[in-house]
Structures are given as C-alpha cells and as structure tokens.
Design a protein around this motif. Structure first.
Motif, PDB file in Angstrom:
ATOM      1  N   ILE A 150       0.835  -1.202   0.000  1.00  0.00           N
ATOM      2  CA  ILE A 150       0.000   0.000   0.000  1.00  0.00           C
ATOM      3  C   ILE A 150       0.871   1.253   0.000  1.00  0.00           C
ATOM      4  CG2 ILE A 150      -1.695   1.319   1.337  1.00  0.00           C
ATOM      5  CD1 ILE A 150      -2.711  -1.372   2.423  1.00  0.00           C
ATOM      6  N   ALA A 151       1.864   1.280   0.865  1.00  0.00           N
ATOM      7  CA  ALA A 151       2.665   2.493   1.070  1.00  0.00           C
ATOM      8  C   ALA A 151       3.440   2.913  -0.168  1.00  0.00           C
ATOM      9  CB  ALA A 151       3.629   2.288   2.229  1.00  0.00           C
ATOM     10  N   GLY A 152       3.927   1.964  -0.951  1.00  0.00           N
ATOM     11  CA  GLY A 152       4.803   2.301  -2.064  1.00  0.00           C
ATOM     12  C   GLY A 152       4.114   2.683  -3.351  1.00  0.00           C
ATOM     13  N   ARG A 153       2.787   2.670  -3.377  1.00  0.00           N
ATOM     14  CA  ARG A 153       2.073   2.983  -4.618  1.00  0.00           C
ATOM     15  C   ARG A 153       2.264   4.444  -4.996  1.00  0.00           C
ATOM     16  NH1 ARG A 153      -3.436   4.416  -5.386  1.00  0.00           N
ATOM     17  NH2 ARG A 153      -3.865   3.941  -3.189  1.00  0.00           N
ATOM     18  N   PRO A 154       2.782   4.756  -6.215  1.00  0.00           N
ATOM     19  CA  PRO A 154       2.983   6.160  -6.607  1.00  0.00           C
ATOM     20  C   PRO A 154       1.660   6.845  -6.944  1.00  0.00           C
ATOM     21  CG  PRO A 154       3.624   4.691  -8.398  1.00  0.00           C
ATOM     22  CD  PRO A 154       3.287   3.812  -7.228  1.00  0.00           C
ATOM     23  N   LEU A 155       1.538   8.106  -6.517  1.00  0.00           N
ATOM     24  CA  LEU A 155       0.318   8.883  -6.766  1.00  0.00           C
ATOM     25  C   LEU A 155       0.546  10.049  -7.726  1.00  0.00           C
ATOM     26  CD1 LEU A 155      -1.151   9.181  -3.149  1.00  0.00           C
ATOM     27  CD2 LEU A 155      -1.741   7.498  -4.906  1.00  0.00           C
ATOM     28  N   GLY A 156       1.721  10.663  -7.676  1.00  0.00           N
ATOM     29  CA  GLY A 156       1.971  11.844  -8.494  1.00  0.00           C
ATOM     30  C   GLY A 156       3.403  12.298  -8.366  1.00  0.00           C
ATOM     31  N   TYR A 157       3.643  13.540  -8.831  1.00  0.00           N
ATOM     32  CA  TYR A 157       5.005  14.068  -8.896  1.00  0.00           C
ATOM     33  C   TYR A 157       5.020  15.530  -8.466  1.00  0.00           C
ATOM     34  CZ  TYR A 157       5.512   9.954 -11.882  1.00  0.00           C
ATOM     35  OH  TYR A 157       5.506   8.669 -12.371  1.00  0.00           O
ATOM     36  N   ILE A 158       6.102  15.933  -7.794  1.00  0.00           N
ATOM     37  CA  ILE A 158       6.285  17.332  -7.403  1.00  0.00           C
ATOM     38  C   ILE A 158       7.611  17.831  -7.955  1.00  0.00           C
ATOM     39  CG2 ILE A 158       4.821  17.304  -5.346  1.00  0.00           C
ATOM     40  CD1 ILE A 158       7.334  16.764  -3.660  1.00  0.00           C
ATOM     41  N   ALA A 159       7.658  19.136  -8.224  1.00  0.00           N
ATOM     42  CA  ALA A 159       8.853  19.727  -8.819  1.00  0.00           C
ATOM     43  C   ALA A 159       9.892  20.124  -7.781  1.00  0.00           C
ATOM     44  CB  ALA A 159       8.461  20.952  -9.645  1.00  0.00           C
ATOM     45  N   ALA A 160       9.462  20.279  -6.522  1.00  0.00           N
ATOM     46  CA  ALA A 160      10.348  20.682  -5.425  1.00  0.00           C
ATOM     47  C   ALA A 160       9.622  20.385  -4.122  1.00  0.00           C
ATOM     48  CB  ALA A 160      10.680  22.176  -5.530  1.00  0.00           C
ATOM     49  N   ASP A 161      10.305  20.599  -3.000  1.00  0.00           N
ATOM     50  CA  ASP A 161       9.643  20.415  -1.710  1.00  0.00           C
ATOM     51  C   ASP A 161       8.390  21.279  -1.635  1.00  0.00           C
ATOM     52  OD1 ASP A 161      11.742  18.797  -1.033  1.00  0.00           O
ATOM     53  OD2 ASP A 161      12.544  20.103   0.534  1.00  0.00           O
ATOM     54  N   VAL A 162       7.289  20.685  -1.186  1.00  0.00           N
ATOM     55  CA  VAL A 162       6.057  21.437  -0.941  1.00  0.00           C
ATOM     56  C   VAL A 162       5.813  21.371   0.566  1.00  0.00           C
ATOM     57  CG1 VAL A 162       3.636  21.756  -1.534  1.00  0.00           C
ATOM     58  CG2 VAL A 162       5.181  20.711  -3.202  1.00  0.00           C
ATOM     59  N   ASN A 163       6.170  22.419   1.270  1.00  0.00           N
ATOM     60  CA  ASN A 163       6.159  22.398   2.733  1.00  0.00           C
ATOM     61  C   ASN A 163       4.778  22.649   3.311  1.00  0.00           C
ATOM     62  OD1 ASN A 163       8.886  21.815   3.058  1.00  0.00           O
ATOM     63  ND2 ASN A 163       9.482  23.968   2.939  1.00  0.00           N
ATOM     64  N   GLY A 164       4.472  21.903   4.335  1.00  0.00           N
ATOM     65  CA  GLY A 164       3.222  22.069   5.068  1.00  0.00           C
ATOM     66  C   GLY A 164       3.511  22.297   6.522  1.00  0.00           C
ATOM     67  N   ARG A 165       3.662  21.205   7.283  1.00  0.00           N
ATOM     68  CA  ARG A 165       3.953  21.314   8.714  1.00  0.00           C
ATOM     69  C   ARG A 165       5.233  22.102   8.959  1.00  0.00           C
ATOM     70  NH1 ARG A 165       0.283  20.364  12.725  1.00  0.00           N
ATOM     71  NH2 ARG A 165       1.359  20.206  14.701  1.00  0.00           N
ATOM     72  N   GLY A 166       6.187  21.956   8.048  1.00  0.00           N
ATOM     73  CA  GLY A 166       7.463  22.611   8.239  1.00  0.00           C
ATOM     74  C   GLY A 166       7.520  24.045   7.775  1.00  0.00           C
ATOM     75  N   SER A 167       6.429  24.558   7.213  1.00  0.00           N
ATOM     76  CA  SER A 167       6.424  25.943   6.732  1.00  0.00           C
ATOM     77  C   SER A 167       6.149  26.901   7.879  1.00  0.00           C
ATOM     78  CB  SER A 167       5.351  26.119   5.654  1.00  0.00           C
ATOM     79  OG  SER A 167       5.197  27.477   5.317  1.00  0.00           O
ATOM     80  N   SER A 168       6.886  28.002   7.913  1.00  0.00           N
ATOM     81  CA  SER A 168       6.672  29.020   8.950  1.00  0.00           C
ATOM     82  C   SER A 168       5.667  30.076   8.513  1.00  0.00           C
ATOM     83  CB  SER A 168       8.000  29.699   9.304  1.00  0.00           C
ATOM     84  OG  SER A 168       8.546  30.327   8.155  1.00  0.00           O
TER      85      SER A 168
END
Length: 572
Positions: A353-371
C-alpha cells in the motif's frame, strides 16, 4: 577535606532521580522527512542558526538508553500524543507498532493527549489493555496485541454519565524507598480539536482543578514527591531548541504559563506537550518559587533530561535541585537494532500500500514545516478538495478550507526510498493527511464566510491564531497589528476577484472535523444543506494523479491568497 558526620548523614538523606521525557511522538517510527525532521540550534563554530536532522525511533532508543542511569534511579515519562496523526507504518495497524516500540523503549508512564482520542475511548482502552482491533482484527496469524506495558493517565477525562475517570488519574512508583506520584492530564479544550465521535460520552475537566485535587489525594497517601504530565504547552520566544526562557518564565507564553502558576507547590516538576515546541523553563508556583516546566518538541527529535533530588526524610522533591535540559536525537547515533527490526517488520507488511505512486512534485512542498501563515501544501490540499467537490453532483463547492493543524508533514522532493526523486507515494500522502476525514459541503452565507475568516484570529483562536488554508480564488488581507476579529480587512475578501456578497449563498467544503465547528470555527456548524463526499485523503490522491506527471510535476504554489500586514504568527 573529609566531610563531617553531620554532612555525611545529610547526604544519605538525599536520593538522586533522573526523569527522561518525550512528548508528541505521533507514531513517527521512521525518521521524519523534510523540515519536520529537523531541530533548530546555534552552530557553536559560526554562531549561526542551523537545522539539524533529528528523530526516528532507532535513534531515540539509542539516545535514551545511553542517557539512562541505573533502572531504579531513572523513570521515562511522556506528556501525550504518543499515537495519533501517525505515518502509515504505524497508522495502518492502528498504532500498535508505536505501542510496541514504546514498550521496547522503556516508557513507564504517559498522560493522554488529544490525539489519543482520534479513534475514540474504546480504542484508547484497547491500546492500554490489549486485544485485536474490533474491525480489522489481528494483523498476523497467531499474534494477539498485548496492549501497553506503560501506564496511560487521564486524570481530567471522565465518563459523562458516571463521573468516573476513563483511565487511572495517577501512577505511583518508588525510587530508593521514596514514593513518587505522576498525575497525567490532557488539555480541557480537547473536544474543540477532536471529532465529536472521538470524545463521545466523555467530559474533560479543568487542568488546574483536577491536578490539584489528585495532588491533595496523593499527599494524604503519603506521596509527597509529585510530577505533573500535562498535554498542554507554551510558546517560547525562540524556536532554537535550547533557548533559555529566562527567569520566571518571561521568555514563554501560552496556556501552560497560567496553569503552572496555579498548580500545587507540592508538584516538583511539570512535563508538557501539545504545542510541539522545545523549552526547559522555570515558571513560579503559587508561592512565587521557580518550578521546572519542560517540553521536548515533537516526533522524537528531542528528549528532556530532568535531574532532581528526593529528600528521603520528607519524601519530597528538593525543588532547587531540579535541573532540566533538552537533548537532540541526532541521526549520527547508532541505530538500535531492535527498533530497526520492528520498522522493517511493519514496513514489509505495509509496503504493497505504502509504495504505490500517486503523483510528482517539482520541489519540496512544505506544510507542517512551513513558517508561513499560508502554507504551500495547505494551498494544494484546499485546491484538491475544491477540485473533487466542485462538480454539481459532488456538492458544487465554490470554496474549500483546510485546518492547518491537519497538515501533518511536508511533501519532500528527494526520494526517501526506491521510488525516485519527486515521486509522491501513497505512504507519503498519508503522512500528510492521516486522519481520513470524510469531506462535507455546506451552504454558508457570505456573512458566515466572513465570520469564519474572523474566527481564525478571534474567540478561541485570538491568542493562538489558526489560519485556514483556502482554495484558489479566495483572497483577503489580515492586519495582525489589530486585535481579534478586527484583524480581518472585511472589504478585502474576494472570490475570483469579486467582493464577497454577504447576503449571497456559497457552497463551502471542509473536512468533517472543521465542518462540525472544530478548532474554534462555530460558523461552519451553522451551514445548511450538507452533502457528504469522499475522504480528504482520497481527494488529495486523486488531485495529485490528475494534476502531475513525470514530465509535468506539480509546481510549488505562489502563496498569494492571504496578504499579511504586520507581524505574523504560525500557531496551529
């Protein structure tokens, strides 16, 4: 100089005790990715602030085992949210792997946190007492979950009908003949930040009133050394992990300050959590005497070492002896082999289940780590919800909102396994959106939409703003120099470039937690014509698949939906 007989006798009356404390682990068995897996510290060589990789149960176990003094002189404690909002390796198995890891780690006792109630009281009791999951059963043939060897404490959580505590309010142990009592409590506001189903039938009492009540009860039993474990916290003036809060806690704010000032002076130390911050402060008790108050950030990136002395004659904690310090769980440590084996075992079970690919990002997309108040990943999640629920037969949503606290991690570009750089797997998406909340679409007036935006920075959220992440097309300005609801510049609220019409009706999407008025947003609960849609995770996964490819990965959003005037805060 040879000590006198009197001095030697005095020494024999004191016993040294070590407390090792963690909080807000949230099932992060594997080392957290991105900025969620770093701590800020000052580089002694340059004097500059740097981000140091930290956390992961393999390293935390080694750090605690190296720090721990002989067993009868050391107790390992926690201040809640050990489980809940966990990555897939733990969450897929209803956090049984984390309970197993904490037992191996040597955890003795913890307070409950709000996330211990994510799946309700019955599931929390199962984690304590053992037994297979009532729906999913046992995960391996012939292997029954035994429950936690450590003690969960819930002093201020009672059955609404009977008034009896859900779990034990305190735990008493001995060190070198001295009795030590630990009282555990979660924040009184837990019902405001957990789904209604999760806290159904429960009452959450005032932290100070409850802890002082049980401190008095312990003293009557002859237990005079008392430690409070509280899942509520504060906000230090600096994000550097070893920031010195200064005398009398002047460098820390938030709910824990008022709580600490009112707790019984017999409580010798206070271990806290919930805000995911790092601090080792002193805050005066009701008599004005400084008392240690600590928190070890989150996700196992730090642990707190609290050294103190017990007076064997009076059975009390010698308050001036209490010394507390946070330590980084550095990934330069050797991995604990038993934890490596545990992770490998459950990762193998979860891999299909965990390894199934869903999509692609061009760079880090920060959420929890964004200030930032407007988080890049928050924009993506809100857009995914709007895209999935905007068709007329799916609810006709025109606006979508996401609560910032529900964004549990970042999407990291660099590959963490074998999937390749930029690939987003199901496991990574689950780590970001682990609650699997069902989505809802409701009709709100323009005036109610404005109220929602005001409630971000007023009412329950005035002191600690919760900035909703909004879908594309909705723009507005917050003036943080003002107070309360006045921070929202009402005339600035626009949808697709047109001013919001306060008399008009709008279809607004949110997860079931927010839609029910959670996180201090009662305007949501006033919505009408509710339609229940797919889960937040399903919409997120579908959006990644439909809007990204290896040739055209998803770009990082511009963060141009909320304009901030004045100092911003990032509290969720």
């Amino acid at each position: 100089m040879v000590p006198s007989a009197a001095q030697a006798a005095d020494r024999h009356k004191l016993a040294n005790l070590q407390l090792l404390a963690i909080n807000d682990f949230h099932g992060n068995l594997e080392a957290p990715a991105g900025s969620s897996g770093t701590v800020k510290e000052i580089d002694p060589a340059t004097g500059k602030e740097v981000a140091t990789p930290a956390g992961g149960i393999e390293y935390l176990a080694t750090a605690l085992r190296q720090a721990r003094i002989p067993a009868d002189d050391s107790i390992t404690v926690a201040a809640g949210d050990i489980v809940g909002a966990s990555p897939l390796t733990s969450a897929l198995f209803h956090d049984e792997p984390t309970i197993e890891a904490m037992d191996k780690l040597g955890l003795d006792v913890t307070a409950v946190g709000n996330h211990e109630f994510d799946e309700g009281a019955k599931e929390l009791l199962r984690l304590q007492n053992g037994g297979c999951h009532p729906v999913d059963g046992c995960y391996e043939a012939g292997r029954k979950f035994k429950g936690a060897n450590f003690n969960y404490l819930a002093a201020n959580v009672t059955n609404e009908k009977t008034g009896k505590p859900l779990l034990a309010p305190y735990w008493v142990t001995k060190s070198q003949g001295v009795k030590i009592g630990f009282i555990g409590a979660t924040l009184e506001g837990t019902p405001n930040i957990v789904t209604a189903e999760g806290v159904k039938g429960l009452k959450f009492g005032d932290e100070v009133e409850t802890i002082n009540k049980y401190a008095a009860e312990l003293k009557k039993q002859g237990v005079n050394s008392i430690v409070a474990l509280i899942h509520e916290g504060g906000f230090p003036a600096s994000s550097v992990y070893n920031y010195d809060c200064g005398a009398a806690g002047q460098g820390i704010s938030g709910p824990i300050v008022d709580i600490a000032k009112q707790l019984d002076p017999a409580i010798g130390a206070i271990v806290t959590g919930h805000t995911h911050n790092a601090y080792a402060c002193t805050i005066p008790d009701p008599q004005g005497v400084p008392r240690s108050v600590t928190s070890a950030a989150s996700f196992g990136r730090l642990y707190t070492e609290i050294d103190l002395q017990l007076d064997k004659t009076t059975g009390t904690i010698v308050r001036p002896s209490v010394k507390a310090e946070n330590h980084v769980v550095r990934r330069t440590l050797e991995k604990a082999p038993d934890m490596t084996a545990l992770i490998a075992h459950y990762s193998a079970l979860a891999a299909p289940i965990a390894g199934r690919p869903l999509g692609y990002i061009a760079a880090d997309v920060n959420g929890r780590g964004s200030s930032a108040l407007e988080k890049p990943l928050g924009d993506v999640i809100a857009d995914a919800q709007l895209a999935g629920l905007s068709p007329a037969d799916k609810g006709g949503a025109q606006i979508a909102f996401m609560n910032p606290g529900g964004i549990r991690s970042d999407l990291v570009y660099k590959a963490s396994g074998t999937e390749g750089d930029g690939v987003v797997t199901y496991g990574e998406a689950f780590t970001v959106q682990p609650f699997t909340n069902m989505m809802q679409v409701k009709t709100l007036t323009g005036a109610q939409v404005v109220q929602l935006l005001q409630q971000q920075v007023s009412g329950l959220n005035e002191a600690a703003p919760k900035i909703l992440q909004s879908s594309k097309g909705l723009t507005y300005t917050l003036d943080m120099r003002k107070a309360g609801a006045a921070r929202l510049v009402v005339d600035s609220v626009k949808l697709n470039g047109a001013p919001i019409d306060q008399a008009a009706a709008y279809r607004v999407a949110a997860n079931e937690f927010l839609a029910g008025g959670g996180d201090g947003f009662p305007a949501f609960a006033a919505g009408t014509d509710k339609l229940v849609g797919a889960s937040d995770l399903d919409l997120f996964a579908a959006y990644l698949g439909a809007n990204s490819s290896a040739a055209a990965p998803l770009a990082v959003p511009a963060q141009d939906r909320i304009t901030i005037i004045g100092p911003g805060t990032d509290i969720d």
